[in-house]
Design an enzyme around this catalytic site. Structure first.
Site, PDB file in Angstrom:
ATOM      1  N   ASP A  70       0.821  -1.219   0.000  1.00  0.00           N
ATOM      2  CA  ASP A  70       0.000   0.000   0.000  1.00  0.00           C
ATOM      3  C   ASP A  70       0.856   1.271   0.000  1.00  0.00           C
ATOM      4  O   ASP A  70       0.588   2.212   0.745  1.00  0.00           O
ATOM      5  CB  ASP A  70      -0.948   0.009   1.198  1.00  0.00           C
ATOM      6  CG  ASP A  70      -1.966  -1.120   1.153  1.00  0.00           C
ATOM      7  OD1 ASP A  70      -1.923  -1.907   0.194  1.00  0.00           O
ATOM      8  OD2 ASP A  70      -2.786  -1.222   2.067  1.00  0.00           O
ATOM      9  N   ASP A 119      -0.648  -4.469  -3.505  1.00  0.00           N
ATOM     10  CA  ASP A 119      -1.638  -3.399  -3.700  1.00  0.00           C
ATOM     11  C   ASP A 119      -0.993  -2.014  -3.558  1.00  0.00           C
ATOM     12  O   ASP A 119      -1.556  -1.118  -2.929  1.00  0.00           O
ATOM     13  CB  ASP A 119      -2.775  -3.535  -2.679  1.00  0.00           C
ATOM     14  CG  ASP A 119      -3.456  -4.892  -2.723  1.00  0.00           C
ATOM     15  OD1 ASP A 119      -3.448  -5.532  -3.788  1.00  0.00           O
ATOM     16  OD2 ASP A 119      -3.994  -5.318  -1.677  1.00  0.00           O
ATOM     17  N   ARG A 167      -6.046  -6.412  -8.619  1.00  0.00           N
ATOM     18  CA  ARG A 167      -7.236  -7.116  -8.141  1.00  0.00           C
ATOM     19  C   ARG A 167      -8.261  -6.077  -7.706  1.00  0.00           C
ATOM     20  O   ARG A 167      -7.909  -4.925  -7.400  1.00  0.00           O
ATOM     21  CB  ARG A 167      -6.887  -8.063  -7.002  1.00  0.00           C
ATOM     22  CG  ARG A 167      -6.159  -7.432  -5.807  1.00  0.00           C
ATOM     23  CD  ARG A 167      -5.802  -8.488  -4.779  1.00  0.00           C
ATOM     24  NE  ARG A 167      -5.135  -7.926  -3.602  1.00  0.00           N
ATOM     25  CZ  ARG A 167      -4.922  -8.608  -2.479  1.00  0.00           C
ATOM     26  NH1 ARG A 167      -5.316  -9.886  -2.378  1.00  0.00           N
ATOM     27  NH2 ARG A 167      -4.307  -8.052  -1.452  1.00  0.00           N
ATOM     28  N   TRP A 183     -10.663  -4.069  -5.361  1.00  0.00           N
ATOM     29  CA  TRP A 183     -10.848  -3.826  -3.929  1.00  0.00           C
ATOM     30  C   TRP A 183     -12.238  -3.257  -3.695  1.00  0.00           C
ATOM     31  O   TRP A 183     -12.597  -2.213  -4.269  1.00  0.00           O
ATOM     32  CB  TRP A 183      -9.772  -2.858  -3.435  1.00  0.00           C
ATOM     33  CG  TRP A 183      -9.867  -2.543  -1.970  1.00  0.00           C
ATOM     34  CD1 TRP A 183     -10.188  -3.411  -0.969  1.00  0.00           C
ATOM     35  CD2 TRP A 183      -9.634  -1.272  -1.354  1.00  0.00           C
ATOM     36  NE1 TRP A 183     -10.167  -2.760   0.248  1.00  0.00           N
ATOM     37  CE2 TRP A 183      -9.827  -1.458   0.046  1.00  0.00           C
ATOM     38  CE3 TRP A 183      -9.279  -0.023  -1.827  1.00  0.00           C
ATOM     39  CZ2 TRP A 183      -9.673  -0.404   0.950  1.00  0.00           C
ATOM     40  CZ3 TRP A 183      -9.122   1.018  -0.930  1.00  0.00           C
ATOM     41  CH2 TRP A 183      -9.317   0.826   0.450  1.00  0.00           C
TER      42      TRP A 183
END
Length: 663
Positions: free
Chosen positions: A486, A513, A575, A577
């Protein structure tokens, strides 16, 4: 008898900027012709005064320098009461004058205390019918980018019945008067009196008046003053009158359209009076009576100037002094002065559009500089961050828009803002090293990092954000974002609120991510590094978008390069979220015209928290490189669709925002 008198210019100096080269072209176009025969000027020194700097030069830069209100809060004033309040305050202030402030009663003083910067917003800040007055003992004042005008009393041409100057100062020190326009006042335009010291007067216009610039009114030879790049036009005398100045350095000033009333004595250009030592160089006099003169007790050295259609006294006597014994400077060629000074003197929109706060020096930390920006700030404030590592968090709250964070090093890696908080201490908001909640924020030439060490805490997957944005119209240019999970979150205040972020010529690294959120985000001409976590099969995910279903534009990565040291086929492009299981957060990601490494999986999109990647809006277009193979699990955008998924489509919105057009 009117005649043309000229001095030879110094030779070409290596490193003269493109502005001078351009202006010399203008000079040629003006047809000034040959300079003529005369003594050679001394070679030009090596340092030029920057026309746009917010730092004082010349004598005002000595003995600790002149910084004005640096370190204080920034305020914007639109009325006399507010201007008077902040100008006279004991604490430092940067005071922005927006629009015209009419002073009453007519001719009244606005008292300016120590440690103040007064600067016009844009090029329209004005003080009308009033005077800025610096009382004895005042120190460290900057007055820039203002028009001060119209306290003239009809019939009082000699200023004998009123004393309504534009600026008057008595026994002060460290004052910089820069890029102002003074016109049509009641007595003098600028009076620098009674042993004032360390003064610089630069890039101003003195116009439509009898007495322009007076210095002295004292028996003591103490004043040190630099006067450069000023335009004296439509004035009669005191251009300047320098009485008992210890050192008066005049260069690159332009004198034209002198008021002529057949006065044989008091119509003149520059006068060294009393025991003044004056150096005058590379200036341009056009149609001036007595262009420069010196009392028998004064010393005046002139070199490198052009005199056209002048008459009367051209006094030179004594050795005066060498300004280079005090400071470095590089005068522009005298032939360039008319074009340079007419273009760059007086209020300039470029100067007034942005206040610069320096870290460190003016402010000890980046956060301290942010705190100095006024709430609801309507004009640009630049926070110039010097090279170094700043281990601290920074928060730009939503009520402080229009901030530019600018690293001043040679490279973005020279200036690093870093902290080491993981998400277990406050989630993404508490984790972020830098958090931008305001709109219209730009960051350039900086590195943002979260160096939380997962291994040292026996953790394998912990959020640790380098940057989180919530605001709209956020720009990152030549920036780096360093972290693991992140690293960069571009978000918005709510699911259905669209915020836009533009990232160009930058570097982003991470593993899980590490580019995520719901903001419409464009990453252009950048490098993305997918870090290996040591797995042979799954090392992470570049994106985790949570775009609102009503927003057709989520993430666009274009004309960029993805690099990785992860094993072949072990990294995902992204992906979907769905924060808190929100069904209307339908990721939209387009990666186009981008080089992909072998580390990217053949099936690069994957499910997340029970939500299928196939329900998201994941596509590619014309990618290349070993990781850009086309399979059934890699939706490709059609040419027709691609025409409506450009950088402009993602960013323009309804307000026509075009940050990409600045390049």
């Amino acid at each position: 008898m009117t005649h043309l008198h000229s001095k030879r210019l110094p030779g070409a100096v290596p490193g003269v900027g493109r502005t001078v080269a351009t202006v010399m072209g203008l000079v040629a176009a003006l047809g000034l012709g040959a300079i003529g025969e005369a003594k050679a000027a001394e070679p030009a020194p090596s340092v030029a005064a920057d026309r746009w700097t917010d730092r004082a030069h010349g004598f005002a830069s000595l003995a600790g320098g002149t910084t004005g209100g640096a370190g204080g809060k920034v305020v914007t004033v639109t009325d006399q009461a507010s201007l008077a309040k902040y100008a006279a305050a004991e604490e430092p202030y940067i005071i922005r004058v927006a629009g015209a402030i009419e002073v009453a009663p007519f001719g009244s003083d606005i008292v300016v205390g120590s440690d103040k910067t007064i600067i016009g917003v844009g090029d329209t800040g004005e003080i009308v019918h009033g005077e800025l007055h610096l009382n004895p003992g005042t120190s460290n004042v900057i007055i820039r980018n203002l028009t001060i005008r119209d306290s003239y009393v009809e019939g009082d041409w000699d200023g004998k019945t009123t004393d309504f100057d534009a600026i008057q100062m008595d026994t002060v020190d460290h004052v910089w008067i820069d890029h102002n326009r003074f016109t049509h006042m009641g007595d003098g335009l600028l009076d620098i009196r009674k042993d004032s010291q360390y003064i610089t007067v630069s890039h101003n216009q003195f116009t439509n008046h009898n007495k322009a610039l007076g210095i002295g009114w004292t028996p003591n030879a103490l004043t040190q003053i630099t006067i450069d790049h000023n335009w004296f036009t439509g004035t009669k005398q005191r251009n300047p009158s320098a009485d008992n100045c210890a050192y008066a350095h005049l260069y690159n000033n332009y004198f034209t359209d002198q008021v002529r009333d057949d006065d044989p004595v008091w119509t003149y250009g520059s006068w060294a009076r009393g025991r003044t030592r004056m150096v005058l160089e590379n200036s341009y006099y056009d149609g001036v009576q007595h262009p420069y003169q010196a009392d028998e007790t004064a010393e005046l050295v002139e070199r490198g100037s052009i005199l056209r259609n002048t008459s009367g006294r051209h006094d030179e006597r004594g050795d005066a002094f060498d300004p280079r014994d005090f400071y470095d400077y590089r005068p522009d060629p005298a032939a360039a002065v008319p074009a340079l000074v007419t273009r760059f003197s007086g209020p300039q929109k470029r100067i007034g559009d942005s206040v610069t706060l320096h870290v460190p020096g003016d402010y000890p930390t980046v956060q301290a500089a942010v705190d100095a920006v006024p709430k609801g700030n309507a004009s640009t404030v630049t926070i110039a961050v010097a090279p170094g590592t700043y281990r601290a968090k920074v928060h730009i709250p939503s009520n402080k828009p229009n901030i530019v964070l600018q690293g001043t090093g040679q490279d973005r890696s020279d200036t690093v803002i870093v902290y080491d908080t993981p998400a277990e201490y406050g989630g993404s908001t508490g984790s972020a090293t830098v958090r931008i909640d305001a709109n219209d924020v730009t960051a350039r030439n900086l590195t943002f990092s979260n160096d939380f060490d997962e291994a040292a805490h026996e953790l394998k997957a912990e959020q640790a954000l380098a940057m989180k944005t919530n605001g709209d119209r956020i720009v990152f240019e030549d920036t780096a974002f360093l972290g693991n999970q992140d690293t960069l979150m571009t978000n918005s205040p709510s699911l259905t609120t669209v915020s836009r972020v533009y990232i160009r010529d930058s570097y982003i690294e991470g593993d899980v991510d590490f580019v995520y959120g719901r903001a419409t985000t464009v990453i252009e001409r950048s490098m993305i590094r997918a870090l290996s976590r040591g797995s042979a099969t799954n090392n992470g995910y570049i994106t985790a978008a949570s775009t609102w279903t009503g927003n057709p534009y989520g993430f666009l990565i274009t004309d960029s390069k993805v690099v990785s040291d992860a094993p072949e086929g072990s990294f995902h492009l992204g992906r979907p979220w769905h924060p808190g299981g929100e069904p209307d957060a339908i990721a939209q990601v387009l990666i186009r015209n981008t080089e992909l490494p072998a580390a990217i999986k053949a099936s690069p999109w994957t499910d997340m928290s029970g939500f299928s990647w196939k329900d998201a809006r994941f596509t590619e277009y014309r990618n290349y490189g070993p990781g850009a193979v086309v399979t059934e699990d890699r939706p490709q955008m059609s040419d027709e669709e691609a025409r409506t998924h450009t950088v402009a489509d993602y960013l323009q919105g309804t307000d026509g925002w075009k940050p990409y057009a600045r390049h």
